[in-house]
Design an enzyme around this catalytic site. Structure first.
Site, short mmCIF file in Angstrom:
data_model
loop_
_atom_site.label_atom_id
_atom_site.label_comp_id
_atom_site.label_asym_id
_atom_site.label_seq_id
_atom_site.Cartn_x
_atom_site.Cartn_y
_atom_site.Cartn_z
CE1 TYR A 1 -12.68 -9.93 6.83
CE2 TYR A 1 -11.80 -7.73 7.22
CZ TYR A 1 -11.77 -8.92 6.52
OH TYR A 1 -10.84 -9.12 5.54
CG ASP B 1 -8.04 0.40 3.59
OD1 ASP B 1 -8.88 -0.43 3.19
OD2 ASP B 1 -6.81 0.24 3.47
N GLY C 1 -0.34 -0.10 9.43
CA GLY C 1 -0.92 0.68 8.35
C GLY C 1 -2.36 1.10 8.63
CG LEU D 1 -9.92 -1.32 11.80
CD1 LEU D 1 -10.49 -0.54 12.96
CD2 LEU D 1 -8.60 -0.73 11.37
N GLY E 1 -15.19 -4.87 12.02
CA GLY E 1 -14.70 -4.16 10.84
C GLY E 1 -15.34 -4.59 9.52
CE LYS F 1 -4.05 -1.94 2.32
NZ LYS F 1 -5.02 -1.79 3.41
P1 NAP Z 1 0.12 -4.18 10.20
O1 NAP Z 1 0.53 -2.95 9.47
O2 NAP Z 1 0.88 -5.43 10.01
O3 NAP Z 1 0.11 -3.81 11.78
C1 NAP Z 1 -0.11 -4.82 12.74
C2 NAP Z 1 -0.26 -4.19 14.13
O4 NAP Z 1 -0.59 -5.23 15.05
C3 NAP Z 1 1.03 -3.54 14.65
O5 NAP Z 1 0.69 -2.45 15.47
C4 NAP Z 1 1.62 -4.66 15.50
O6 NAP Z 1 2.47 -4.22 16.55
C5 NAP Z 1 0.38 -5.24 16.12
N1 NAP Z 1 0.59 -6.60 16.59
C6 NAP Z 1 0.72 -7.73 15.83
N2 NAP Z 1 0.90 -8.80 16.63
C7 NAP Z 1 0.89 -8.33 17.93
C8 NAP Z 1 1.02 -8.95 19.21
N3 NAP Z 1 1.19 -10.27 19.35
N4 NAP Z 1 0.94 -8.15 20.32
C9 NAP Z 1 0.75 -6.83 20.20
N5 NAP Z 1 0.63 -6.17 19.02
C10 NAP Z 1 0.69 -6.93 17.89
O7 NAP Z 1 -1.41 -4.54 9.88
P2 NAP Z 1 -2.58 -3.54 9.43
O8 NAP Z 1 -2.64 -3.48 7.95
O9 NAP Z 1 -2.44 -2.29 10.22
O10 NAP Z 1 -3.87 -4.37 9.90
C11 NAP Z 1 -4.18 -4.52 11.27
C12 NAP Z 1 -5.52 -5.22 11.45
O11 NAP Z 1 -6.56 -4.43 10.89
C13 NAP Z 1 -5.60 -6.58 10.75
O12 NAP Z 1 -6.24 -7.48 11.60
C14 NAP Z 1 -6.44 -6.32 9.52
O13 NAP Z 1 -7.20 -7.46 9.15
C15 NAP Z 1 -7.36 -5.20 10.02
N6 NAP Z 1 -7.83 -4.36 8.90
C16 NAP Z 1 -9.15 -4.35 8.64
C17 NAP Z 1 -9.63 -3.57 7.60
C18 NAP Z 1 -11.10 -3.58 7.32
O14 NAP Z 1 -11.50 -3.17 6.21
N7 NAP Z 1 -11.93 -3.97 8.25
C19 NAP Z 1 -8.76 -2.78 6.83
C20 NAP Z 1 -7.40 -2.80 7.15
C21 NAP Z 1 -6.95 -3.61 8.19
P3 NAP Z 1 4.06 -4.03 16.28
O15 NAP Z 1 4.19 -2.72 15.56
O16 NAP Z 1 4.65 -3.98 17.63
O17 NAP Z 1 4.52 -5.20 15.47
#
Ligand code: NAP
Length: 289
Positions: free
Chosen positions: A235, A106, A133, A233, A256, A70
């Site tokens: 779902y 998004d 992200g 977020l 979400g 992205k």
């Molecule tokens: P990302 O960029 O990979 O970020 C992941 C986040 O989760 C980071 O803050 C990471 O912390 C944290 N994390 C992962 N494992 C962890 C753990 N064991 N303990 C504590 N923190 C942890 O992912 P993203 O794109 O932001 O997406 C995040 C979530 O949002 C996903 O579940 C995704 O499915 C959801 N989402 C939903 C939509 C929707 O349309 N509903 C759209 C976008 C995303 P660190 O920085 O410390 O690694």
């Protein structure tokens, strides 16, 4: 679905891509509206320049972009919508004669979910769990919609500090000096020090995603007693552990799914110049719930 020589092709690039629900959503909308198009997943690699050039040469009119491309995709585009540029992430490309133009649907998707649920961000104290992200996009949405404070909580403090700096700069640039000095970055250990009550929380980590449905980044009941609204977020599952904690403590909780559907709907509307009727959106939601 009747694919013929006139069928327009749309798609999504990412890696991995096997989990994506976007083809189901887009193809369902096309079928409901009787629009002759098909939407397919493409597994991408890091050579985004070649990928974008190839898609453009083939006249593909619209492309979604997902993890992990992205941000990197921005360098291959003809132009980017201002808010997507501020966030530094694009998930929707629209074909123009000069090249692809980038949007972040998004953020449009979450905005539409919040409107549907009557959740206002104006004057609210916001807590974001996570600093990836998605959290970055949510932080900018909250800043643009008049939040009074934003606290970003993350395991890795540096990532929260980066978002903090960018959102505070964005707020100051837009004359929101009150908010600019009220954007905070902390780790989960400091969660108890948050001075706000009646908060709106966005759960933006991967923790709690199926099949780890019993997991949650925060278990502290004192925290949940301060939560008026909690939006996860995630779902899948439809009710996460985070949502259960919020609900048990008396707050309102949301998942979400609407955000996901509305980000697809927003992309569909940009590409086709149509407004997708509520009844179609409702049918899509029912079939995915
Ligand atoms: P990302 O960029 O990979 O970020 C992941 C986040 O989760 C980071 O803050 C990471 O912390 C944290 N994390 C992962 N494992 C962890 C753990 N064991 N303990 C504590 N923190 C942890 O992912 P993203 O794109 O932001 O997406 C995040 C979530 O949002 C996903 O579940 C995704 O499915 C959801 N989402 C939903 C939509 C929707 O349309 N509903 C759209 C976008 C995303 P660190 O920085 O410390 O690694």
């Amino acid at each position: 679905m009747n694919i013929n020589g006139h069928t327009k092709v749309y798609g999504i690039i990412g890696n991995p891509i096997g989990h994506t629900m976007s083809p189901a959503i887009h193809n369902m909308i096309s079928e409901a509206l009787g629009i002759d198009s098909v939407y397919v997943p493409f597994v991408a690699n890091d050579d985004l320049k070649s990928i974008v050039k190839g898609l453009f040469s083939l006249g593909v009119k619209g492309i979604n972009v997902t993890v992990p491309y992205k941000t990197a995709i921005i360098y291959e585009l003809y132009g980017v919508e201002p808010m997507a540029m501020e966030i530094g992430a694009v998930n929707t490309l629209q074909y123009t004669e000069h090249g692809y133009y980038g949007y972040n649907t998004d953020i449009l998707g979450l905005e539409r979910e919040l409107k549907d649920e009557n959740i206002s961000l104006t004057g609210r104290d916001i807590v974001l769990l996570g600093a990836g992200g998605a959290a970055r996009a949510v932080a900018f949405l909250c800043a643009s919609k008049g939040a009074s404070s934003i606290t970003i909580v993350n395991r890795t403090l540096n990532k929260a500090l980066d978002i903090r700096a960018d959102v505070a700069a964005y707020a100051a640039k837009n004359g929101r000096f009150d908010l600019s000095s009220n954007v905070n970055a902390i780790t989960f250990k400091e969660l108890g020090s948050i001075p706000y009550n009646d908060i709106t929380v966005f759960q933006c980590t991967n923790v709690g995603l199926a099949p780890d449905s019993e997991a949650c980044v925060v278990h502290d009941s004192t925290f949940y007693r301060k939560v008026a609204v909690g939006v996860d977020l995630i779902y899948r599952p439809a009710e996460t552990m985070f949502m259960r904690y919020v609900r048990s403590a008396g707050g309102a909780s949301y998942n979400g799914l609407k955000m996901l559907i509305y980000q697809a709907v927003s992309a569909y509307e940009i590409w086709n110049g149509v407004a997708v009727p509520d009844v179609v959106i409702y049918d899509v939601e029912r079939s995915l719930a």
